[in-house]
Design a protein around this motif. Structure first.
Motif, PDB file in Angstrom:
ATOM      1  N   PHE A 120      17.361  38.095  86.395  1.00  0.00           N
ATOM      2  CA  PHE A 120      18.284  39.182  86.025  1.00  0.00           C
ATOM      3  C   PHE A 120      17.935  40.450  86.787  1.00  0.00           C
ATOM      4  O   PHE A 120      18.813  41.218  87.170  1.00  0.00           O
ATOM      5  CB  PHE A 120      18.224  39.414  84.516  1.00  0.00           C
ATOM      6  CG  PHE A 120      19.288  40.363  84.006  1.00  0.00           C
ATOM      7  CD1 PHE A 120      20.586  39.920  83.786  1.00  0.00           C
ATOM      8  CD2 PHE A 120      18.994  41.700  83.732  1.00  0.00           C
ATOM      9  CE1 PHE A 120      21.567  40.776  83.318  1.00  0.00           C
ATOM     10  CE2 PHE A 120      19.967  42.568  83.254  1.00  0.00           C
ATOM     11  CZ  PHE A 120      21.262  42.103  83.053  1.00  0.00           C
ATOM     12  N   GLU A 171      31.654  41.779  88.933  1.00  0.00           N
ATOM     13  CA  GLU A 171      31.482  41.000  90.154  1.00  0.00           C
ATOM     14  C   GLU A 171      30.994  39.584  89.845  1.00  0.00           C
ATOM     15  O   GLU A 171      31.421  38.617  90.466  1.00  0.00           O
ATOM     16  CB  GLU A 171      30.546  41.733  91.121  1.00  0.00           C
ATOM     17  CG  GLU A 171      31.302  42.932  91.703  1.00  0.00           C
ATOM     18  CD  GLU A 171      30.462  43.881  92.530  1.00  0.00           C
ATOM     19  OE1 GLU A 171      29.241  43.628  92.691  1.00  0.00           O
ATOM     20  OE2 GLU A 171      31.032  44.892  93.004  1.00  0.00           O
ATOM     21  N   GLY A 172      30.117  39.477  88.846  1.00  0.00           N
ATOM     22  CA  GLY A 172      29.610  38.153  88.457  1.00  0.00           C
ATOM     23  C   GLY A 172      30.737  37.253  87.955  1.00  0.00           C
ATOM     24  O   GLY A 172      30.843  36.078  88.330  1.00  0.00           O
ATOM     25  N   ASN A 220      27.832  44.600  87.523  1.00  0.00           N
ATOM     26  CA  ASN A 220      27.323  43.228  87.476  1.00  0.00           C
ATOM     27  C   ASN A 220      28.285  42.308  86.734  1.00  0.00           C
ATOM     28  O   ASN A 220      28.554  41.185  87.160  1.00  0.00           O
ATOM     29  CB  ASN A 220      25.962  43.170  86.777  1.00  0.00           C
ATOM     30  CG  ASN A 220      24.901  43.903  87.565  1.00  0.00           C
ATOM     31  OD1 ASN A 220      25.050  44.120  88.762  1.00  0.00           O
ATOM     32  ND2 ASN A 220      23.832  44.306  86.890  1.00  0.00           N
ATOM     33  N   ASP A 221      28.797  42.789  85.601  1.00  0.00           N
ATOM     34  CA  ASP A 221      29.711  41.972  84.797  1.00  0.00           C
ATOM     35  C   ASP A 221      30.941  41.581  85.617  1.00  0.00           C
ATOM     36  O   ASP A 221      31.323  40.416  85.678  1.00  0.00           O
ATOM     37  CB  ASP A 221      30.211  42.759  83.573  1.00  0.00           C
ATOM     38  CG  ASP A 221      29.210  42.854  82.446  1.00  0.00           C
ATOM     39  OD1 ASP A 221      28.115  43.396  82.664  1.00  0.00           O
ATOM     40  OD2 ASP A 221      29.530  42.392  81.338  1.00  0.00           O
ATOM     41  N   ASP A 229      22.176  39.194  78.373  1.00  0.00           N
ATOM     42  CA  ASP A 229      22.286  38.523  79.667  1.00  0.00           C
ATOM     43  C   ASP A 229      23.772  38.370  79.988  1.00  0.00           C
ATOM     44  O   ASP A 229      24.428  37.420  79.559  1.00  0.00           O
ATOM     45  CB  ASP A 229      21.576  37.171  79.641  1.00  0.00           C
ATOM     46  CG  ASP A 229      21.490  36.566  81.040  1.00  0.00           C
ATOM     47  OD1 ASP A 229      22.246  37.026  81.933  1.00  0.00           O
ATOM     48  OD2 ASP A 229      20.678  35.646  81.232  1.00  0.00           O
ATOM     49  N   THR A 230      24.277  39.335  80.739  1.00  0.00           N
ATOM     50  CA  THR A 230      25.722  39.377  80.978  1.00  0.00           C
ATOM     51  C   THR A 230      26.189  38.204  81.842  1.00  0.00           C
ATOM     52  O   THR A 230      27.371  37.901  81.874  1.00  0.00           O
ATOM     53  CB  THR A 230      26.103  40.714  81.633  1.00  0.00           C
ATOM     54  OG1 THR A 230      25.208  40.966  82.711  1.00  0.00           O
ATOM     55  CG2 THR A 230      25.973  41.855  80.631  1.00  0.00           C
ATOM     56  N   ARG A 231      25.229  37.518  82.478  1.00  0.00           N
ATOM     57  CA  ARG A 231      25.626  36.312  83.214  1.00  0.00           C
ATOM     58  C   ARG A 231      26.103  35.246  82.239  1.00  0.00           C
ATOM     59  O   ARG A 231      27.030  34.492  82.504  1.00  0.00           O
ATOM     60  CB  ARG A 231      24.446  35.786  84.047  1.00  0.00           C
ATOM     61  CG  ARG A 231      23.972  36.773  85.104  1.00  0.00           C
ATOM     62  CD  ARG A 231      22.638  36.376  85.686  1.00  0.00           C
ATOM     63  NE  ARG A 231      21.610  36.258  84.659  1.00  0.00           N
ATOM     64  CZ  ARG A 231      20.346  35.951  84.894  1.00  0.00           C
ATOM     65  NH1 ARG A 231      19.938  35.717  86.136  1.00  0.00           N
ATOM     66  NH2 ARG A 231      19.470  35.877  83.909  1.00  0.00           N
ATOM     67  N   GLU A 289      25.685  50.433  85.820  1.00  0.00           N
ATOM     68  CA  GLU A 289      25.287  49.207  86.492  1.00  0.00           C
ATOM     69  C   GLU A 289      25.818  47.946  85.796  1.00  0.00           C
ATOM     70  O   GLU A 289      26.259  47.015  86.438  1.00  0.00           O
ATOM     71  CB  GLU A 289      23.760  49.213  86.482  1.00  0.00           C
ATOM     72  CG  GLU A 289      23.108  48.126  87.241  1.00  0.00           C
ATOM     73  CD  GLU A 289      21.596  48.253  87.042  1.00  0.00           C
ATOM     74  OE1 GLU A 289      21.066  49.384  87.098  1.00  0.00           O
ATOM     75  OE2 GLU A 289      20.972  47.214  86.814  1.00  0.00           O
ATOM     76  N   ARG A 290      25.767  47.956  84.465  1.00  0.00           N
ATOM     77  CA  ARG A 290      26.119  46.697  83.794  1.00  0.00           C
ATOM     78  C   ARG A 290      27.544  46.259  84.106  1.00  0.00           C
ATOM     79  O   ARG A 290      27.805  45.069  84.293  1.00  0.00           O
ATOM     80  CB  ARG A 290      25.866  46.741  82.286  1.00  0.00           C
ATOM     81  CG  ARG A 290      26.879  47.445  81.459  1.00  0.00           C
ATOM     82  CD  ARG A 290      27.001  46.787  80.076  1.00  0.00           C
ATOM     83  NE  ARG A 290      27.649  45.480  80.148  1.00  0.00           N
ATOM     84  CZ  ARG A 290      27.989  44.764  79.098  1.00  0.00           C
ATOM     85  NH1 ARG A 290      27.703  45.191  77.897  1.00  0.00           N
ATOM     86  NH2 ARG A 290      28.598  43.603  79.232  1.00  0.00           N
ATOM     87  N   ASP A 305      19.152  48.030  82.257  1.00  0.00           N
ATOM     88  CA  ASP A 305      19.496  48.583  83.568  1.00  0.00           C
ATOM     89  C   ASP A 305      18.212  48.823  84.362  1.00  0.00           C
ATOM     90  O   ASP A 305      17.172  49.150  83.775  1.00  0.00           O
ATOM     91  CB  ASP A 305      20.218  49.937  83.397  1.00  0.00           C
ATOM     92  CG  ASP A 305      21.650  49.764  82.922  1.00  0.00           C
ATOM     93  OD1 ASP A 305      22.170  48.627  82.957  1.00  0.00           O
ATOM     94  OD2 ASP A 305      22.251  50.779  82.510  1.00  0.00           O
TER      95      ASP A 305
END
Ligand code: BGC
Length: 376
Positions: free
Chosen positions: A368, A62-63, A59-60, A308-310, A55-56, A289
């Motif tokens: 998140f 696409e973000g 998110n990474d 916080d990968t954002r 999952e990470r 996750d």
């Protein structure tokens, strides 16, 4: 291929600076030196991520793509199915397709040198994302979380929960795991945790019935799970429980470096009849996750180290903007990440411990994790 607008360097620079003023983290100036447009770069970015199976990374990737496209960059995002050859050919295609900035989360940090050297000979700038790229000069910057600290937080959590620093003598049984031997981060995670826990192993307060306790920080690869797979971690835990806990002994603690391994270990504990809230061991993780946040709420996992990968995306966005503008790229660590050929200037972000009590206040309130996804 991509719908992103192509802007001139001048227009892009203005847009990026305006955009970044709104979204760069506090203290991030986007650089201070230079400002020479002539040395600027077209914002054509190739992002290379290891796998869609975790999952990470979804998110990474696409973000980050969304952030960069919002700044007017052309972005090509590729996932390499955890296969090094695939990652190399994807990077080569990105460069052939005009990418001038590469953001690469390496599968195997040792193998990308030739592809990146080729990219640099075509004037690309290379940012190592989350994982360091080793053995080559062809990496310009590194953006990551403080990987040693991730492991240290896991080790300190175990130390605190067992009261070890207060003199609790146990002995407590522990099973340590480490991450993928080809992932440069995994060594840092292990060292951070082992520097806290190993003294207790040496003094006999923590005992490792399987014998899989590395003699020092460098021994971690022997207990590493290649590819970070949950299934492999489950099989390894099954094996340890079936081979070394035969006389009714229970495992008290499992050091798991991340959530994907924790998930497999938890499945193994469940199959072996461990019960949450009674004999379930302390178990650590990393990434927050969704499946693991649910496990934390169900008392099947004790904590996760949240990155916080954002924020990491925002940091890379600022790096890209500085490169495009020909400005100095902001870094905050210039002496830790020696890749064997150079010390790569890095920007390190802070990881955070999340336990059951913090899920709402930290993960959900920050957006998140969606409350509905974890049953809150
Ligand atoms: C990342 C972790 C992740 C692991 C497995 C590491 O390099 O830093 O966040 O859990 O890879 O994908």
């Amino acid at each position: 291929m991509t719908t992103a607008r192509k802007l001139s360097v001048a227009a892009l620079t203005v847009g990026l600076v305006a955009g970044l003023a709104a979204c760069a983290p506090a203290g991030s100036s986007g650089g201070g030196g230079g400002g020479d447009d002539a040395s600027g770069t077209e914002c054509n970015v190739g992002i290379s991520m290891p796998t869609r199976s975790l999952e990470r990374w979804i998110n990474d990737g696409e973000g980050l793509k969304e952030k960069l496209e919002g700044d007017g960059c052309t972005v090509d995002l590729q996932y390499a199915d955890n296969k090094t050859d695939q990652q190399i050919s994807q990077i080569q295609n990105q460069v052939a397709g005009g990418a001038k900035i590469l953001v690469v989360a390496a599968i195997d940090g040792q193998t990308l040198g030739p592809a990146l050297e080729d990219a640099k000979s075509q004037d690309a700038t290379v940012i190592a994302y989350d994982r360091l790229i080793n053995g080559t000069e062809a990496v310009d910057y590194y953006a990551t979380f403080d990987n040693y600290k991730v492991g240290q937080l896991q080790g300190q959590y175990i130390e605190e929960q067992l009261g070890l620093a207060d003199g609790e003598k146990g002995p407590f049984t522990m099973e340590p795991f480490a991450g993928s031997p080809d992932d440069n981060n995994a060594g840092f995670f292990f060292a951070g945790a082992w520097d806290v826990l190993q003294p207790y192993v040496e003094s006999g307060v923590l005992v490792v019935p399987s014998g899989k306790a590395p003699a020092d920080d460098d021994g971690w690869k022997a207990i590493g799970i290649l590819g970070w797979g949950s299934d492999d971690a489950q099989a390894e835990m099954d094996n340890r429980l079936q081979s070394f806990y035969t006389g009714g002994e229970k495992v008290d603690v499992v050091l798991s470096p991340n959530d994907s391994l924790a998930l497999g270990i938890e499945a193994s504990l469940d199959a072996a009849g461990y019960q949450p809230g009674s004999d379930w061991p302390i178990i650590t993780g990393q990434d927050a996750d969704v499946a693991n946040v649910k496990a934390i709420l169900a008392d099947q996992q004790s904590m996760t180290v949240w990155k916080d990968t954002r924020e990491l995306g925002t940091q890379v966005q600022a790096m890209v903007a500085a490169i495009v503008a020909g400005d100095e790229v902001e870094t905050n660590d210039t002496d830790t990440y020696d890749n064997g050929e150079k010390v790569v200037p890095a920007y390190l972000l802070d990881p955070v411990v999340v336990t059951k009590d913090d899920v709402q206040g930290t993960l959900v309130d920050s957006g998140f994790v969606d409350a509905s996804d974890v049953g809150l």
